[in-house]
Design a protein around this motif. Structure first.
Motif, short mmCIF file in Angstrom:
data_model
loop_
_atom_site.label_atom_id
_atom_site.label_comp_id
_atom_site.label_asym_id
_atom_site.label_seq_id
_atom_site.Cartn_x
_atom_site.Cartn_y
_atom_site.Cartn_z
N GLY A 7 40.78 44.75 49.81
CA GLY A 7 40.20 43.40 49.83
C GLY A 7 40.71 42.57 48.66
O GLY A 7 41.14 41.42 48.83
N ILE A 8 40.70 43.16 47.46
CA ILE A 8 41.17 42.46 46.26
C ILE A 8 42.67 42.18 46.35
O ILE A 8 43.13 41.08 46.04
N SER A 14 43.26 39.36 48.69
CA SER A 14 42.83 38.07 48.16
C SER A 14 43.76 37.59 47.05
O SER A 14 44.04 36.40 46.93
N ALA A 15 44.29 38.52 46.22
CA ALA A 15 45.24 38.14 45.17
C ALA A 15 46.52 37.59 45.78
O ALA A 15 47.06 36.58 45.33
N TYR A 23 46.77 36.17 48.70
CA TYR A 23 46.42 34.85 49.20
C TYR A 23 46.41 33.82 48.06
O TYR A 23 46.93 32.71 48.21
N GLY A 24 45.87 34.23 46.90
CA GLY A 24 45.81 33.34 45.74
C GLY A 24 47.19 32.89 45.29
O GLY A 24 47.42 31.71 45.00
N LEU A 66 35.79 36.88 48.91
CA LEU A 66 36.95 37.15 48.05
C LEU A 66 37.95 35.99 48.12
O LEU A 66 38.38 35.46 47.09
N VAL A 89 38.94 33.23 45.23
CA VAL A 89 40.31 33.10 44.74
C VAL A 89 40.77 31.63 44.86
O VAL A 89 41.35 31.08 43.93
N GLY A 94 38.66 36.86 43.03
CA GLY A 94 38.10 37.81 43.98
C GLY A 94 36.94 38.60 43.40
O GLY A 94 35.82 38.56 43.90
N LEU A 95 37.21 39.28 42.31
CA LEU A 95 36.14 40.08 41.68
C LEU A 95 35.05 39.17 41.13
O LEU A 95 33.87 39.54 41.15
N SER A 147 32.72 38.26 43.93
CA SER A 147 32.02 39.39 44.55
C SER A 147 31.28 40.25 43.52
O SER A 147 30.69 41.26 43.87
#
Lengths: 145, 119
Positions: free
Chosen positions: A130-131, A134-135, A137-138, B70, B74, B90-91, B94
């Motif tokens: 998930g992280i 998302s990173a 995507y960022g 997430l 971001v 993200g973190l 969450s």
């Protein structure tokens, strides 16, 4: 035993009783829908109490996690999962259960490598991918916005 | 009315999970990973936000909603803090949920008896 994975799969498929797909689908829909309705009720409650939209969502997640964790401790969530299938797995309560159940179950292996490590058996990969997604995507968003 | 949509959309998302259980040999861990990543991708494409506006908890409570959280976190962090936000958002978004889950895991492990039944 010289059987390939594929053969084994076919054997188990032949041997296992025909799952009543209709029933499992109905139960997953009802359990999943019901858990989301509970979530919606807490969301409305927290919004009503004056929290922002984002904070209300966060508090709702925390509340559902709290309830699911207690139900897991009381062995009630496992009973629900037997009926609910994906209806009890996919909501955030299922994620909480996937953390709390192994934490409790592996208590016998101690608090460090038992409780502390085993609670991430399922949650670990979920968080990592998930992280990572998302990173990624960022970064793309930063370049393309 | 919002309860009806939460029920229908939330139930519908779980139905997809049940189809994966019944018709594939994916383990629960894989299904949860797929749902979270799908939530990130759908949010990135701009398709999940409308569902959240429409169905509320029906879209945020399933694990695709965790992916949404997430990706949203971001996006907000990149907007406010630039590229570094891609690695903090993200973190950050969450954190409350993840902390709740870890702390509850610890508390339940300490306070409750483990079941001896094999499942």
């Amino acid at each position: 035993m010289n059987i390939t994975n594929k053969e084994y799969g076919e054997i188990t498929k032949r041997r296992s009783p025909n799952t009543k797909a209709g029933l499992s689908f109905t139960k997953a829909f009802l359990f999943g829908g019901a858990i989301c309705v509970v979530g919606e009720a807490f969301l409305n409650l927290y919004t009503h109490l004056g929290f922002t939209r984002i904070d209300s969502g966060t508090l709702t997640s925390m509340t559902l996690i709290f309830i699911a964790a207690i139900l897991t401790g009381l062995k009630l969530y496992d009973k629900m999962s037997k009926h609910g299938g994906a209806g009890t797995l996919v909501p955030i309560t299922g994620f909480a259960n996937a953390v709390v159940a192994p934490a409790l179950e592996y208590k016998t292996e101690g608090y460090i490598l038992g409780v502390g490590a085993k609670m991430f058996t399922i949650a670990g990969p979920v968080i990592v991918y998930g992280i990572a997604a998302s990173a990624l995507y960022g970064i793309l968003y930063y370049i393309m916005r | 009315m919002d309860y009806l949509w939460a029920f229908l959309i939330g139930g519908g998302i779980c139905l997809i999970g049940q189809a994966l259980i019944d018709y594939t040999r994916l383990t629960p861990a894989r299904i949860l990973v797929i749902f979270v990543v799908a939530g990130v991708v759908l949010t990135a494409l701009g398709w999940y936000e409308p569902l959240v506006d429409f169905a509320g908890a029906g879209a945020t409570v399933p694990l695709t909603g965790f992916g949404y959280l997430l990706a949203e976190g971001v996006r907000r962090s990149v907007d406010s803090g630039g590229l570094l936000g891609a690695f903090t958002g993200g973190l950050g978004a969450s954190a409350a949920g993840l902390e709740a889950v870890m702390i509850m895991g610890l508390i339940v492990a300490v306070l409750f008896k483990r079941g001896d039944k094999t499942t």
